[in-house]
Enzyme design. Structure first.
Site, PDB file in Angstrom:
ATOM      1  N   HIS A   1      -3.790   6.183  -6.681  1.00  0.00           N
ATOM      2  CA  HIS A   1      -2.831   5.165  -6.224  1.00  0.00           C
ATOM      3  C   HIS A   1      -1.567   5.199  -7.082  1.00  0.00           C
ATOM      4  O   HIS A   1      -0.448   5.158  -6.555  1.00  0.00           O
ATOM      5  CB  HIS A   1      -3.493   3.784  -6.292  1.00  0.00           C
ATOM      6  CG  HIS A   1      -2.586   2.639  -6.009  1.00  0.00           C
ATOM      7  ND1 HIS A   1      -2.542   1.985  -4.793  1.00  0.00           N
ATOM      8  CD2 HIS A   1      -1.663   2.005  -6.798  1.00  0.00           C
ATOM      9  CE1 HIS A   1      -1.645   1.022  -4.838  1.00  0.00           C
ATOM     10  NE2 HIS A   1      -1.098   1.000  -6.049  1.00  0.00           N
ATOM     11  N   GLU A   2      -1.734   5.297  -8.400  1.00  0.00           N
ATOM     12  CA  GLU A   2      -0.575   5.298  -9.298  1.00  0.00           C
ATOM     13  C   GLU A   2       0.223   6.597  -9.183  1.00  0.00           C
ATOM     14  O   GLU A   2       1.458   6.584  -9.246  1.00  0.00           O
ATOM     15  CB  GLU A   2      -1.027   5.070 -10.741  1.00  0.00           C
ATOM     16  CG  GLU A   2      -1.723   3.737 -10.990  1.00  0.00           C
ATOM     17  CD  GLU A   2      -0.895   2.542 -10.540  1.00  0.00           C
ATOM     18  OE1 GLU A   2       0.351   2.639 -10.526  1.00  0.00           O
ATOM     19  OE2 GLU A   2      -1.497   1.514 -10.180  1.00  0.00           O
TER      20      GLU A   2
ATOM     21  N   HIS B   1       2.593   6.353  -6.311  1.00  0.00           N
ATOM     22  CA  HIS B   1       3.843   5.636  -6.598  1.00  0.00           C
ATOM     23  C   HIS B   1       4.878   6.585  -7.215  1.00  0.00           C
ATOM     24  O   HIS B   1       6.069   6.523  -6.885  1.00  0.00           O
ATOM     25  CB  HIS B   1       3.590   4.477  -7.557  1.00  0.00           C
ATOM     26  CG  HIS B   1       3.006   3.262  -6.907  1.00  0.00           C
ATOM     27  ND1 HIS B   1       3.524   2.717  -5.754  1.00  0.00           N
ATOM     28  CD2 HIS B   1       1.948   2.480  -7.257  1.00  0.00           C
ATOM     29  CE1 HIS B   1       2.820   1.639  -5.423  1.00  0.00           C
ATOM     30  NE2 HIS B   1       1.856   1.487  -6.315  1.00  0.00           N
TER      31      HIS B   1
ATOM     32  N   GLU C   1       2.725  -0.835  -1.722  1.00  0.00           N
ATOM     33  CA  GLU C   1       1.324  -0.887  -2.141  1.00  0.00           C
ATOM     34  C   GLU C   1       0.412  -0.362  -1.036  1.00  0.00           C
ATOM     35  O   GLU C   1      -0.553   0.368  -1.306  1.00  0.00           O
ATOM     36  CB  GLU C   1       0.936  -2.316  -2.531  1.00  0.00           C
ATOM     37  CG  GLU C   1       1.641  -2.852  -3.767  1.00  0.00           C
ATOM     38  CD  GLU C   1       1.348  -2.021  -5.010  1.00  0.00           C
ATOM     39  OE1 GLU C   1       0.234  -1.453  -5.122  1.00  0.00           O
ATOM     40  OE2 GLU C   1       2.233  -1.933  -5.875  1.00  0.00           O
TER      41      GLU C   1
END
Length: 274
Positions: free
Chosen positions: A135-136, A139, A203
């Site tokens: 997930h990070e 980003h 997100e």
């Protein structure tokens, strides 16, 4: 997955933020009787770099590099594999005590940093931690972190410009100072609303990218459930401005929900398991 919707939102919000900056810089130059063109040129060239560097430095205060041996060796191997699959350079890994299990990313492709809390490392299973790190990395790949950091800085600059106009022009008394302060907060809030236009959406995109990278959304969904449950009633040691960059940010109350930086955790989990 490269999300076209996120790119469009970032382009629109970026254009609006740039317009806010131009207006604020013009006002500040006028109030202090400075030549407008040089202020704009210097600001346009230098401000984004300064904001990016300062924002990254502030975010990483208190974090330490994650050792590549011992208990963290598997995390490094996992991150390297994810980065390769997602088409980005392996980010620098750091650990930090945050008071709650959490993680965030700063930087850009080629110079990204993923920070995980020691509390998160102790809480999650391997596949759940893999979902969080994916997930990070998403980003960083999507470049939305840069937009968030610069957007928050522009909101502050706009607030300063409004304050100067009201408090430092005309009668300089306690009334104008208080009015300038109140107007500055309102102006910052208005600009922040535009930043929030991409904050919640990014997100969802990072969740979807993580699901694609690891082949299932269930590990990240379980991670979010654990993080949410353990964070209940505990205070984060991170600055409020940093909360928008974290994988989890629990806003409570009607007003907090209205200006939430993250979608409801329940909706994120539902999408991951859909």
């Amino acid at each position: 997955m490269s999300d076209f919707g996120l790119k469009v939102r970032m382009a629109i919000v970026g254009t609006i933020l740039f317009a806010f900056y131009i207006a604020a810089a013009t006002v500040i130059a006028t109030v202090f009787a400075l030549p407008i063109l040089p202020v704009l040129v210097v600001g346009i060239v230098a401000l984004p770099v300064i904001q990016y560097k300062l924002g990254k430095w502030l975010a990483l205060r208190g974090a330490e590099d994650m050792p590549e041996e011992g208990q963290y060796a598997e995390v490094h191997r996992m991150t390297e594999s994810l980065s390769r699959d997602m088409g980005v350079e392996k980010p620098r890994l750091m650990v930090m005590q945050m008071g709650v299990p959490n993680a965030f990313a700063v930087g850009r492709k080629g110079a990204g940093v993923v920070v995980v809390s020691t509390e998160l490392m102790q809480l999650l299973r391997r596949d759940e931690l893999e979902g969080v790190i994916a997930h990070e990395i998403a980003h960083i790949k999507n470049r939305d972190v840069i937009t968030m950091v610069i957007g928050q800085s522009i909101a502050m600059i706009v607030g300063m410009a409004v304050y100067y106009v009201i408090a430092l022009t005309g009668e300089r008394n306690i009334g104008s100072i208080l009015l300038g302060y109140a107007a500055s907060i309102v102006a910052q809030t208005i600009v922040t609303i535009f930043v929030l236009a991409i904050s919640r959406y990014r997100e969802y995109v990072a969740d979807a990218d993580a699901r694609e990278a690891i082949g299932s959304g269930d590990p990240l969904a379980r991670a979010l459930e654990k993080i949410s449950g353990v964070s209940e009633g505990r205070e984060s040691t991170l600055d409020d401005n940093m909360s928008a960059l974290c994988i989890f940010n629990a806003e409570r109350g009607l007003l907090a929900s209205l200006f939430a930086t993250h979608p409801p955790t329940e909706k994120r989990i539902e999408r991951l398991r859909y």
